[in-house]
Design an enzyme around this catalytic site. Structure first.
Site, PDB file in Angstrom:
ATOM      1  N   LEU A  16     -48.984  41.951  25.229  1.00 59.26           N
ATOM      2  CA  LEU A  16     -49.416  43.141  25.961  1.00 59.26           C
ATOM      3  C   LEU A  16     -50.625  42.845  26.835  1.00 59.26           C
ATOM      4  CD1 LEU A  16     -49.323  46.238  26.480  1.00 59.26           C
ATOM      5  CD2 LEU A  16     -50.895  46.481  24.548  1.00 59.26           C
ATOM      6  N   ALA A  17     -51.580  42.104  26.291  1.00 56.90           N
ATOM      7  CA  ALA A  17     -52.781  41.777  27.057  1.00 56.90           C
ATOM      8  C   ALA A  17     -52.422  40.978  28.308  1.00 56.90           C
ATOM      9  CB  ALA A  17     -53.762  40.995  26.186  1.00 56.90           C
ATOM     10  N   VAL A  85     -60.440  39.406  11.937  1.00 52.00           N
ATOM     11  CA  VAL A  85     -60.896  40.796  11.852  1.00 52.00           C
ATOM     12  C   VAL A  85     -61.450  41.150  10.478  1.00 52.00           C
ATOM     13  CG1 VAL A  85     -59.344  41.591  13.665  1.00 52.00           C
ATOM     14  CG2 VAL A  85     -58.572  41.649  11.286  1.00 52.00           C
ATOM     15  N   ASP A 176     -50.760  56.306  25.481  1.00 47.96           N
ATOM     16  CA  ASP A 176     -49.310  56.396  25.599  1.00 47.96           C
ATOM     17  C   ASP A 176     -49.009  56.079  27.057  1.00 47.96           C
ATOM     18  OD1 ASP A 176     -46.659  57.088  25.949  1.00 47.96           O
ATOM     19  OD2 ASP A 176     -46.754  58.912  24.755  1.00 47.96           O
ATOM     20  N   HIS A 177     -48.506  54.873  27.320  1.00 44.85           N
ATOM     21  CA  HIS A 177     -48.403  54.418  28.711  1.00 44.85           C
ATOM     22  C   HIS A 177     -47.513  55.323  29.555  1.00 44.85           C
ATOM     23  CE1 HIS A 177     -44.819  52.479  26.937  1.00 44.85           C
ATOM     24  NE2 HIS A 177     -44.306  52.551  28.145  1.00 44.85           N
ATOM     25  N   LYS A 181     -47.708  57.311  33.947  1.00 44.92           N
ATOM     26  CA  LYS A 181     -46.742  57.196  35.037  1.00 44.92           C
ATOM     27  C   LYS A 181     -46.974  58.298  36.071  1.00 44.92           C
ATOM     28  CE  LYS A 181     -43.196  54.780  32.399  1.00 44.92           C
ATOM     29  NZ  LYS A 181     -43.324  53.536  33.191  1.00 44.92           N
ATOM     30  N   HIS A 239     -43.707  59.824  23.217  1.00 46.37           N
ATOM     31  CA  HIS A 239     -43.344  60.037  24.617  1.00 46.37           C
ATOM     32  C   HIS A 239     -42.720  61.411  24.873  1.00 46.37           C
ATOM     33  CE1 HIS A 239     -44.340  55.922  24.864  1.00 46.37           C
ATOM     34  NE2 HIS A 239     -43.151  55.410  24.632  1.00 46.37           N
ATOM     35  N   LYS A 339     -30.931  53.168  22.999  1.00 43.47           N
ATOM     36  CA  LYS A 339     -30.733  51.810  23.490  1.00 43.47           C
ATOM     37  C   LYS A 339     -29.277  51.636  23.915  1.00 43.47           C
ATOM     38  CE  LYS A 339     -34.792  49.974  22.198  1.00 43.47           C
ATOM     39  NZ  LYS A 339     -35.742  49.350  23.138  1.00 43.47           N
TER      40      LYS A 339
END
Length: 495
Positions: A16-17, A85, A176-177, A181, A239, A339
């Site tokens: 993700l990074a 951590v 929450d990406h 949008k 979402h 899916k």
């Protein structure tokens, strides 16, 4: 104005990074929202050097930088610390590095922490940030946490209680990406900047609302993770319910984070808890089987890598939500996600009520479609006269759609959301009250499915889900407005 800040990313070596966070930070750098007074500390278990970390950054922004000099100048702001951590001493070293960079880059003590790791580590990290005085009350201090935020109400509550030991609710940004949008944010403009919609956005004029999150791919290499999650937790808990809250909320007093959040929370608190009987009939789960679409064969979910051959995990979820508010009482909000469906697409269909006809033929309902991805825009179907000698009605569609992401016109979701955090704008993030209410509802559905109170339906790869999902809408005298599989069936391309 550019932000002064030290950004610390836990999980800096992760996918993700590399794919999302570093390119998004670079876009903020290019736009001037980050300039000279910022640094990024990356932490992960891998024993990387600063030089190697910089090379990873340069590689991740390939194609975005105008020159190699610009890419390396940006990467020079990045520092790396190998980190366990659970090890207190590593936080002591992190504090030293943070202090050095605060002075070097004159960031005025402002700190942003991004937890790009598994949720089971969130509480441990937050505890050490406080005990080792990395969170020290100097400057602003904000925390971004990735989904999933828990796997149930119980686990989410435990996670939240651990975080609020160190951070106040107003400092926590649950990302929450999808909320970043462009077209989801555009819903505010469509609803509240257009009189024609503002006046009819209620139960008197809207028959139903349909939310679709369709993916054409299968679980790919995520079989091991997905088989313990499923479509309901993966897509609906966050979402779909977040999108529903924006569609169903009352008009806020102002376009401020406080006013918008207040109205969204009201929606979550007004979600109708279904009865046991409604859980059986108003919610559908499915799992994709083998199928052929456009000449290509696809295997069944249970044959995917790392998936239990006896798996009962749903790859498709559909259901009907109701909001017990004056605005929308009695209006069904249908959702579906899955899916290996026919096409990739996220869209909302607002189906308005039918008008009585004076023309001797049925009048089709007006439909507003909001396209969220892969294209962005909207269309409105209205009724007009068909060209010809006789008077006959025909639907006319007014469309505005762009592939804005491909053209670079729209900011990437993570770019937009990190920008919001830097500016302390929590409009597009989930408040704990929202998360708590969503899990309370999702847990009910999960429990019913775990106890096999609803059958696990099969659907062929390439279709838009099991027949039961279509039957569910028929009980409300409705039908799914988006049925791309019909195009393939008409051409004998779906088998």
């Amino acid at each position: 104005m550019s932000s002064k800040v030290i950004v610390t990313i836990f999980g800096a070596s992760g996918d993700l990074a590399k794919r999302k966070l570093y390119p998004s930070l670079f876009r903020l750098y290019k736009s001037g929202n980050l300039s000279e007074h910022f640094a990024v500390i990356g932490t992960a278990r891998r024993p990387w050097s600063k030089a190697y970390f910089e090379s990873i950054i340069v590689e991740s922004i390939e194609g975005l930088a105008a020159s190699q000099e610009e890419a390396w100048e940006f990467a020079s702001h990045f520092y790396y610390q190998s980190h366990d951590v659970n090890d207190k001493e590593h936080y002591v070293e992190l504090k030293k590095l943070q202090t050095e960079l605060t002075e070097k880059y004159q960031t005025e003590g402002n700190k942003l922490f991004f937890l790009s790791m598994a949720p089971e580590f969130f509480g441990t990290i937050a505890k050490h940030l406080k005990s080792e005085h990395i969170v020290d009350g100097n400057g602003f201090e904000r925390l971004i946490v990735e989904k999933p935020f828990g796997t149930s109400l119980k686990t989410a509550s435990k996670l939240n209680s651990e975080l609020v030991e160190t951070f106040d609710e107003e400092q926590i940004f649950r990302i929450d990406h999808y909320l970043g949008k462009e077209m989801i944010q555009n819903i505010f403009a469509i609803r509240f900047a257009n009189l024609i919609f503002d006046q009819v956005w209620n139960k008197d004029f809207i028959d139903n609302v349909q939310i679709t999150f369709a993916e054409s791919i299968g679980v790919e290499e995520r079989g091991g993770y997905y088989d313990h999650s499923g479509a309901l937790k993966d897509m609906i808990q966050n979402h779909a319910l977040q999108l529903l809250s924006i569609l169903a909320m009352d008009k806020p007093e102002s376009f401020s984070k406080e006013a918008i959040r207040a109205e969204k929370i009201k929606v979550f608190q007004s979600l109708v808890q279904p009865s046991d009987e409604e859980l059986k009939h108003n919610f559908v789960r499915g799992q994709y089987a083998a199928g052929i679409i456009d000449g290509r064969d696809y295997i069944a979910y249970r044959d995917e890598f790392n998936v239990d051959p006896e798996s009962q995990t749903e790859t498709f979820a559909a259901g009907t939500f109701f909001v017990d508010s004056e605005r929308f009482i009695g209006v069904p909000f249908f959702f579906r996600t899955g899916k290996r469906m026919t096409e990739k697409g996220t869209r909302v269909n607002i189906t308005f009520k039918k008008m009585p006809s004076i023309f001797g033929e049925e009048v089709a309902p007006n439909i507003l479609t909001i396209y969220i991805q892969p294209t962005e825009g909207f269309s409105l179907k209205i009724n007009g006269k068909e060209v010809g000698e006789r008077f006959s009605l025909a639907q006319i569609s007014y469309d505005y759609r762009t592939d804005a992401t491909a053209s670079g016109a729209s900011p990437e979701p993570y770019e937009k959301l990190i920008f919001d955090v830097l500016n302390n704008d929590s409009t597009n993030f989930s408040h704990w009250d929202e998360v708590r209410a969503s899990w309370a509802l999702i847990d009910r559905i999960e429990e019913a499915w775990a106890n096999n109170k609803s059958p696990l339906h099969s659907y062929a790869s390439g279709t838009m889900g099991p027949q039961a999902a279509f039957d569910m809408l028929a009980k409300f005298n409705a039908k799914w407005q988006w049925e791309p599989d019909n195009w393939y069936r008409e051409r004998d391309l779906l088998k």
